[in-house]
Write a protein that holds these residues in place. Structure first.
Motif, PDB file in Angstrom:
ATOM      1  N   ASP A  43       0.836  -1.200   0.000  1.00 53.13           N
ATOM      2  CA  ASP A  43       0.000   0.000   0.000  1.00 53.13           C
ATOM      3  C   ASP A  43       0.874   1.254   0.000  1.00 53.13           C
ATOM      4  O   ASP A  43       1.960   1.275   0.620  1.00 53.13           O
ATOM      5  CB  ASP A  43      -0.916   0.007   1.233  1.00 53.13           C
ATOM      6  N   ASP A  44       0.382   2.295  -0.640  1.00 53.90           N
ATOM      7  CA  ASP A  44       1.069   3.574  -0.836  1.00 53.90           C
ATOM      8  C   ASP A  44       2.165   3.504  -1.900  1.00 53.90           C
ATOM      9  O   ASP A  44       2.778   4.521  -2.220  1.00 53.90           O
ATOM     10  CB  ASP A  44       1.669   4.116   0.477  1.00 53.90           C
ATOM     11  N   PHE A  45       2.452   2.283  -2.408  1.00 46.81           N
ATOM     12  CA  PHE A  45       3.486   2.149  -3.444  1.00 46.81           C
ATOM     13  C   PHE A  45       2.963   1.363  -4.646  1.00 46.81           C
ATOM     14  O   PHE A  45       3.731   0.965  -5.512  1.00 46.81           O
ATOM     15  CB  PHE A  45       4.725   1.455  -2.876  1.00 46.81           C
ATOM     16  N   ARG A  46       1.653   1.141  -4.687  1.00 46.79           N
ATOM     17  CA  ARG A  46       1.101   0.295  -5.738  1.00 46.79           C
ATOM     18  C   ARG A  46       1.101   0.971  -7.103  1.00 46.79           C
ATOM     19  O   ARG A  46       0.865   0.298  -8.120  1.00 46.79           O
ATOM     20  CB  ARG A  46      -0.317  -0.160  -5.362  1.00 46.79           C
ATOM     21  N   ASP A  47       1.370   2.270  -7.141  1.00 49.79           N
ATOM     22  CA  ASP A  47       1.491   2.958  -8.429  1.00 49.79           C
ATOM     23  C   ASP A  47       2.924   2.944  -8.942  1.00 49.79           C
ATOM     24  O   ASP A  47       3.242   3.570  -9.951  1.00 49.79           O
ATOM     25  CB  ASP A  47       1.004   4.408  -8.306  1.00 49.79           C
ATOM     26  N   LYS A  48       3.786   2.222  -8.245  1.00 53.50           N
ATOM     27  CA  LYS A  48       5.200   2.140  -8.632  1.00 53.50           C
ATOM     28  C   LYS A  48       5.551   0.706  -9.064  1.00 53.50           C
ATOM     29  O   LYS A  48       4.786  -0.224  -8.830  1.00 53.50           O
ATOM     30  CB  LYS A  48       6.105   2.573  -7.467  1.00 53.50           C
ATOM     31  N   VAL A  49       6.723   0.582  -9.672  1.00 57.00           N
ATOM     32  CA  VAL A  49       7.233  -0.734 -10.056  1.00 57.00           C
ATOM     33  C   VAL A  49       8.642  -0.885  -9.500  1.00 57.00           C
ATOM     34  O   VAL A  49       9.266   0.082  -9.058  1.00 57.00           O
ATOM     35  CB  VAL A  49       7.251  -0.925 -11.595  1.00 57.00           C
ATOM     36  N   PHE A  50       9.140  -2.129  -9.527  1.00 56.64           N
ATOM     37  CA  PHE A  50      10.504  -2.360  -9.053  1.00 56.64           C
ATOM     38  C   PHE A  50      11.523  -1.793 -10.042  1.00 56.64           C
ATOM     39  O   PHE A  50      11.362  -1.909 -11.263  1.00 56.64           O
ATOM     40  CB  PHE A  50      10.771  -3.850  -8.848  1.00 56.64           C
ATOM     41  N   TYR A  51      12.550  -1.195  -9.470  1.00 57.89           N
ATOM     42  CA  TYR A  51      13.659  -0.669 -10.268  1.00 57.89           C
ATOM     43  C   TYR A  51      14.323  -1.827 -10.995  1.00 57.89           C
ATOM     44  O   TYR A  51      14.485  -2.920 -10.465  1.00 57.89           O
ATOM     45  CB  TYR A  51      14.647   0.035  -9.334  1.00 57.89           C
ATOM     46  N   VAL A  52      14.728  -1.587 -12.230  1.00 54.37           N
ATOM     47  CA  VAL A  52      15.207  -2.667 -13.096  1.00 54.37           C
ATOM     48  C   VAL A  52      16.380  -3.440 -12.493  1.00 54.37           C
ATOM     49  O   VAL A  52      16.491  -4.647 -12.683  1.00 54.37           O
ATOM     50  CB  VAL A  52      15.560  -2.109 -14.496  1.00 54.37           C
ATOM     51  N   TRP A  53      17.258  -2.752 -11.723  1.00 55.24           N
ATOM     52  CA  TRP A  53      18.408  -3.479 -11.206  1.00 55.24           C
ATOM     53  C   TRP A  53      18.124  -4.228  -9.910  1.00 55.24           C
ATOM     54  O   TRP A  53      18.961  -4.947  -9.416  1.00 55.24           O
ATOM     55  CB  TRP A  53      19.633  -2.573 -11.079  1.00 55.24           C
ATOM     56  N   PHE A  54      16.934  -4.067  -9.349  1.00 47.21           N
ATOM     57  CA  PHE A  54      16.450  -5.007  -8.341  1.00 47.21           C
ATOM     58  C   PHE A  54      15.732  -6.160  -9.034  1.00 47.21           C
ATOM     59  O   PHE A  54      15.896  -7.330  -8.697  1.00 47.21           O
ATOM     60  CB  PHE A  54      15.501  -4.292  -7.365  1.00 47.21           C
ATOM     61  N   ASP A  55      14.969  -5.809 -10.030  1.00 48.01           N
ATOM     62  CA  ASP A  55      14.074  -6.746 -10.700  1.00 48.01           C
ATOM     63  C   ASP A  55      14.779  -7.648 -11.716  1.00 48.01           C
ATOM     64  O   ASP A  55      14.534  -8.852 -11.774  1.00 48.01           O
ATOM     65  CB  ASP A  55      12.970  -5.938 -11.396  1.00 48.01           C
ATOM     66  N   ALA A  56      15.669  -7.059 -12.535  1.00 43.47           N
ATOM     67  CA  ALA A  56      16.236  -7.795 -13.673  1.00 43.47           C
ATOM     68  C   ALA A  56      17.024  -9.045 -13.274  1.00 43.47           C
ATOM     69  O   ALA A  56      16.825 -10.108 -13.870  1.00 43.47           O
ATOM     70  CB  ALA A  56      17.087  -6.864 -14.530  1.00 43.47           C
ATOM     71  N   PRO A  57      17.925  -8.997 -12.267  1.00 47.15           N
ATOM     72  CA  PRO A  57      18.652 -10.228 -11.924  1.00 47.15           C
ATOM     73  C   PRO A  57      17.744 -11.345 -11.425  1.00 47.15           C
ATOM     74  O   PRO A  57      18.080 -12.524 -11.559  1.00 47.15           O
ATOM     75  CB  PRO A  57      19.630  -9.775 -10.826  1.00 47.15           C
ATOM     76  N   ILE A  58      16.595 -10.968 -10.858  1.00 48.35           N
ATOM     77  CA  ILE A  58      15.630 -11.991 -10.451  1.00 48.35           C
ATOM     78  C   ILE A  58      15.122 -12.730 -11.688  1.00 48.35           C
ATOM     79  O   ILE A  58      14.607 -13.851 -11.592  1.00 48.35           O
ATOM     80  CB  ILE A  58      14.478 -11.342  -9.647  1.00 48.35           C
ATOM     81  N   GLY A  59      15.317 -12.119 -12.850  1.00 45.87           N
ATOM     82  CA  GLY A  59      14.968 -12.779 -14.105  1.00 45.87           C
ATOM     83  C   GLY A  59      15.681 -14.105 -14.292  1.00 45.87           C
ATOM     84  O   GLY A  59      15.140 -15.030 -14.930  1.00 45.87           O
ATOM     85  N   TYR A  60      16.891 -14.246 -13.741  1.00 43.10           N
ATOM     86  CA  TYR A  60      17.575 -15.538 -13.838  1.00 43.10           C
ATOM     87  C   TYR A  60      16.715 -16.635 -13.195  1.00 43.10           C
ATOM     88  O   TYR A  60      16.603 -17.746 -13.707  1.00 43.10           O
ATOM     89  CB  TYR A  60      18.928 -15.485 -13.129  1.00 43.10           C
ATOM     90  N   LEU A  61      16.129 -16.300 -12.043  1.00 46.63           N
ATOM     91  CA  LEU A  61      15.303 -17.275 -11.321  1.00 46.63           C
ATOM     92  C   LEU A  61      13.998 -17.540 -12.067  1.00 46.63           C
ATOM     93  O   LEU A  61      13.580 -18.697 -12.222  1.00 46.63           O
ATOM     94  CB  LEU A  61      15.004 -16.772  -9.909  1.00 46.63           C
ATOM     95  N   SER A  62      13.355 -16.460 -12.531  1.00 49.16           N
ATOM     96  CA  SER A  62      12.057 -16.650 -13.193  1.00 49.16           C
ATOM     97  C   SER A  62      12.217 -17.352 -14.544  1.00 49.16           C
ATOM     98  O   SER A  62      11.342 -18.126 -14.948  1.00 49.16           O
ATOM     99  CB  SER A  62      11.351 -15.309 -13.369  1.00 49.16           C
ATOM    100  N   ILE A  63      13.319 -17.102 -15.229  1.00 47.72           N
ATOM    101  CA  ILE A  63      13.569 -17.806 -16.491  1.00 47.72           C
ATOM    102  C   ILE A  63      13.754 -19.299 -16.225  1.00 47.72           C
ATOM    103  O   ILE A  63      13.245 -20.146 -16.968  1.00 47.72           O
ATOM    104  CB  ILE A  63      14.788 -17.192 -17.215  1.00 47.72           C
ATOM    105  N   ALA A  64      14.464 -19.622 -15.136  1.00 47.48           N
ATOM    106  CA  ALA A  64      14.604 -21.028 -14.752  1.00 47.48           C
ATOM    107  C   ALA A  64      13.241 -21.622 -14.398  1.00 47.48           C
ATOM    108  O   ALA A  64      12.948 -22.776 -14.722  1.00 47.48           O
ATOM    109  CB  ALA A  64      15.562 -21.159 -13.569  1.00 47.48           C
ATOM    110  N   ALA A  65      12.390 -20.824 -13.748  1.00 42.22           N
ATOM    111  CA  ALA A  65      11.061 -21.307 -13.374  1.00 42.22           C
ATOM    112  C   ALA A  65      10.184 -21.545 -14.598  1.00 42.22           C
ATOM    113  O   ALA A  65       9.332 -22.439 -14.603  1.00 42.22           O
ATOM    114  CB  ALA A  65      10.395 -20.307 -12.432  1.00 42.22           C
TER     115      ALA A  65
END
Length: 891
Positions: free
Chosen positions: A515-537
């Motif tokens: 709440d209070d941050f739902r109009d925002k998204v994760f910054y790419v350099w927090f989010d992008a490396p997690i892509g390694y995990l989601s791509i594996a998933a």
């Protein structure tokens, strides 16, 4: 922490001295030589350090480094030069000094040899240490105080140099250093514990149980093979005979190629290798520098791992969230998702053409990405690793949006570089906040942005610093981190970690579930490396067997150096903060930059070769792969050069590698009807096998350390040895001579075609299509596509080969000059300031800007925003008219 040692183990002395020197809290356990301490190794390996659960260190140098890192004695004192030099010395110890000392000790203790016969083997390494001390002018190898390197080298040298007859008087700096180390209290204690009469007998027994060590002297820096440094002289008669025996035995001793089940999952008892390359931005077409820095380097290593029968999974994908995608979508009149779909296909086609062997190539715009990223975020929130702060941001009022860091450009506050981005300066490498830039401009419309405030969430890096330091010490001590990766990560910690913002005021991204941050998204350099995990998933629902399995999985990250901070600090902290046992990077492989001729790659200016253009040059993908890997910027920036590409193709590939393989196969067809002839090895033939075997082992040593460029030299050296072998023996002449000559010609041609067979296998990571072509021509069975440390006869007498044809074509000067002009910015260009824009590119820019204007009007955007876009369109149209006018005049 338990340190397992055995009396007689060559590494016990240095490890014990390092433990004493650093006061390491290790419990000593003395065990027999044959004790099996490390459960996942198939043979006894001592010394070994048991850290926790199933985590072990079993390299003596790594254990010594770990003790020093743990004590903090070196970490903060070394700059990049000292750190690089320290790592070089430790690698030299493992690959050059230790083999020489093993051979010398074997002669001395087992055969009772003394004097010159032993000294000859170690003279060169001793000279090198002495010259290093003299050149540096310091009492110790890395400075004014002893370090892990001093302990490692002293511990290696002591068993032999305790007899001072092996320490020449003229090596005064070495003698002074060695005697100084002998007086250290921790060295004395180590000697008292290890170097007992029983210990000496155990060491002799240890040496007798092992085969006579082979000794490969340091290779010259050039590619030329020097006669006086032949491998033959460095091996005993027994070892030469053993190498020849292995060769004659043939492929029976080769393991079968590993064929993993699908999906590929870790296998207990095997070496499980997880490889990632930095996720490319989806909206950018990768140029040659991007390709060598990430995907091609990782692909080469992945292919090598598979040849070694290591259970390997290679993952990559496109990084699709962020402002870059939003802006590209506006330019092209598409939605962000449509842009991602379009350019994902572009990337996939480029990598397919370059023969990149991903096990799975995914993307970050998936439900798995949202689920995993939000799960990590929630755990960080629950464990109080997140902060809320008000942030001053740059907002472009023309574009009516907060500007992402990479869409702000200005003057760097540290080095005054005029084209610094809003997150990092490409010149000095420092991370910066966009608001710190001097004279910032919006890269979309060139307007001057204003500062506005917004609430954001931050990852509390200072709170995670202790956990990060502990993990980093182990990872860098046990893994193969490139020197630049070590230095960059350590400099971040040395400068003090600061909270890092992980949210952005955007729409296209992973939503923040708070709440209070739902109009925002994760910054790419927090989010992008997690892509390694989601791509594996997305690849397998059992993805956690790779990503939450640090005991069984070795993780290799490949990237350019600008990505190091995020992979060595930010992403590991994100995972450490969750409290889950994630697989963190063990080996961080970072390249420097590849430039183009005398400048930088630029798509807009038509400068340089980009991935979608390479296939239109008429030059095969394998030639591009070879050349990019040949000049891979491993330790410093390198530059693509058309003249050099032509030279390397015509000399190294056509004249050396291709010439040898073609001659070897052609002789089999011409003189023996396509059947491999009988072979009776002479002593000279056996010596050649030794040379080849040593180069093969060097190739393996280098690739195990991810020295991709240097290992390529070993392949070319083997081809040179093959060419020299043919030239010296002249089988085309001997085949017409006496029976003895014919027999020798038969052997030479049979051995040569087997060298070609070996080359086809070890070349596969670099040039997969050429490798396949050689194997097809020589009819090499697929089961022989494995690499060991042995050179074996895979094509026995009577083996039928196929039709042999040339593998490479000559690149002509005219062809290269035409390509240089084509990719040098265009023959038709208009100059504005220092930039040169090709006519074709201007037409594309005009079309994109026109689409942008139409879209703004359709959205009823603010008048000033539309006016700015129209003004930019008019300026581009003016440049295009001018360029086309000049082009007509030239015609």
């Amino acid at each position: 922490m338990k340190l397992f040692l055995s009396e007689g183990s060559p590494g016990a002395l240095k490890v014990l001295a390092a433990a004493e020197a650093t006061g390491a809290p290790a419990e000593l356990k003395w065990v027999p030589q044959e004790a099996h301490v490390v459960p996942f190794l198939t043979r006894s390996q001592l010394p070994a350090l048991h850290l926790e659960k199933e985590s072990f260190l079993f390299s003596t140098n790594t254990i010594c480094q770990y003790f020093f890192h743990l004590s903090g004695k070196e970490i903060h004192d070394f700059g990049q030069d000292e750190s690089n030099f320290s790592n070089q010395l430790l690698e030299w110890d493992a690959t050059e000094l230790e083999p020489a000392l093993s051979a010398a000790l074997y002669l001395h203790l087992v055969h009772g040899k003394k004097g010159e016969e032993v000294l000859e083997i170690i003279q060169k390494p001793l000279n090198y240490i002495d010259q290093t001390l003299v050149k540096r002018g310091t009492p110790y190898l890395t400075g004014d105080a002893e370090s892990a390197v001093d302990v490692v080298l002293w511990g290696a040298l002591f068993p032999l140099l305790r007899d001072e007859s092996f320490l020449p008087d003229e090596l005064k700096a070495l003698r002074r250093w060695f005697q100084n180390m002998n007086q250290k209290e921790y060295c004395k204690k180590a000697v008292e514990s290890v170097w007992t009469p029983k210990g000496l007998l155990e060491l002799k027994a240890y040496l007798q149980k092992h085969p006579a060590p082979n000794q490969a002297f340091e290779k010259p820096a050039t590619n030329e093979l020097k006669e006086e440094e032949s491998a033959q002289r460095s091996l005993s008669e027994e070892e030469i005979a053993a190498i020849a025996e292995v060769w004659v035995r043939g492929p029976a001793g080769l393991p079968k190629p590993w064929k993993p089940q699908q999906p590929i999952l870790p296998v207990e008892g095997m070496k499980n290798v997880l490889i990632t390359s930095a996720l490319p931005y989806v909206n950018n077409v990768p140029h040659l520098g991007n390709i060598i820095g990430c995907v091609l380097s990782a692909d080469t290593f992945a292919r090598y791992c598979r040849l070694r029968n290591w259970n390997t999974l290679y993952l990559c994908g496109t990084d699709e969230y962020g402002t870059a995608t939003e802006t590209k979508a506006m330019e092209e009149g598409l939605t962000p998702q449509q842009i991602c779909d379009k350019y994902y296909t572009v990337h996939a086609q480029i990598y397919q053409w370059f023969k990149i062997s991903f096990d799975y190539f995914g993307r970050t715009t998936t439900p798995h990405q949202t689920k995993i990223a939000q799960d990590i975020f929630q755990k960080l929130l629950e464990r109080n690793y997140l902060l809320t702060e008000t942030v001053d941001q740059l907002k472009c009022e023309n574009c009516s949006r907060f500007l992402a860091d990479r869409f702000v450009e200005g003057i760097c506050p540290f080095c005054n570089y005029e084209e610094a981005r809003g997150d990092q300066c490409d010149k000095c490498g420092k991370l910066i906040n966009a608001t710190e830039l001097k004279k910032p401009v919006c890269k979309v419309c060139q307007a001057t942005p204003v500062v506005k405030s917004s609430q954001h969430l931050f990852l509390d890096l200072p709170k995670l610093e202790e956990s990060l330091e502990k993990w980093l010490s182990v990872s860098q001590s046990t893994g193969d981190w490139t020197p630049n990766a070590r230095y960059i990560s350590r400099s971040w910690i040395r400068d003090g970690l600061k909270p890092r913002c992980i949210t952005r005021d955007l729409k296209w991204g992973t939503p923040v579930p708070l709440d209070d941050f739902r109009d925002k998204v994760f910054y790419v350099w927090f989010d992008a490396p997690i892509g390694y995990l989601s791509i594996a998933a997305n690849y397998t629902d059992q993805w956690e067997k790779w990503w939450k399995n640090p005991e069984q999985v070795q993780l290799y990250n490949f990237m350019a150096k600008d990505n190091v901070p995020f992979h060595s600090v930010v992403f590991p902290c994100s995972l450490l903060g969750t409290g889950d046992r994630y697989t963190l990077v063990n080996h961080l492989i970072a390249t420097e930059y590849l430039n183009y001729e005398d400048g930088k790659f630029s798509k807009s200016r038509g400068v340089g070769v980009f991935g979608d253009m390479a296939k239109d040059t008429g030059i095969p993908a394998d030639i591009w792969r070879f050349y990019l890997l040949y000049l891979r910027p491993e330790s410093q920036d390198s530059a693509f050069s058309w003249n050099d590409l032509m030279l390397k193709n015509n000399s190294e590939l056509l004249n050396t590698l291709g010439n040898f393989i073609n001659r070897a196969g052609s002789f089999v067809c011409k003189f023996f009807g396509g059947h491999v002839p009988t072979m009776e090895l002479s002593q000279d033939d056996k010596c050649l096998l030794v040379h080849i075997t040593l180069e093969l082992r060097q190739y393996n040593q280098l690739l195990e350390k991810v020295k991709i460029r240097d290992a390529l030299r070993s392949i070319l050296n083997i081809a040179r040895l093959g060419n020299q072998y043919l030239q010296v023996n002249e089988p085309w002449k001997r085949i017409k001579g006496s029976e003895a000559d014919k027999k020798q010609a038969s052997t030479v041609i049979g051995v040569a075609v087997n060298i070609a067979s070996l080359l086809s296998v070890i070349l596969q990571p670099y040039m997969p299509s050429v490798s396949a072509a050689i194997q097809e021509q020589l009819c090499i069975p697929a089961d022989y596509n494995v690499v060991t440390n042995d050179f074996v006869c895979t094509l026995p007498a009577g083996h039928q080969i196929g039709t042999v044809t040339p593998l490479f074509q000559k690149l002509e000067t005219e062809q290269i000059e035409n390509l240089r002009k084509r990719f040098g910015g265009g023959q038709q260009k208009v100059v504005k300031g220092e930039q040169a824009v090709g006519t074709k590119e201007l037409q594309e820019e005009v079309a994109k800007q026109d689409n942008y204007v139409q879209q703004l009007k359709a959205q009823n955007a603010e008048k000033k925003q539309v006016d700015a876009a129209v003004s930019k369109l008019a300026e581009l149209q003016k440049q295009l008219n001018l360029a086309e006018g000049k082009a007509k005049k030239r015609k």
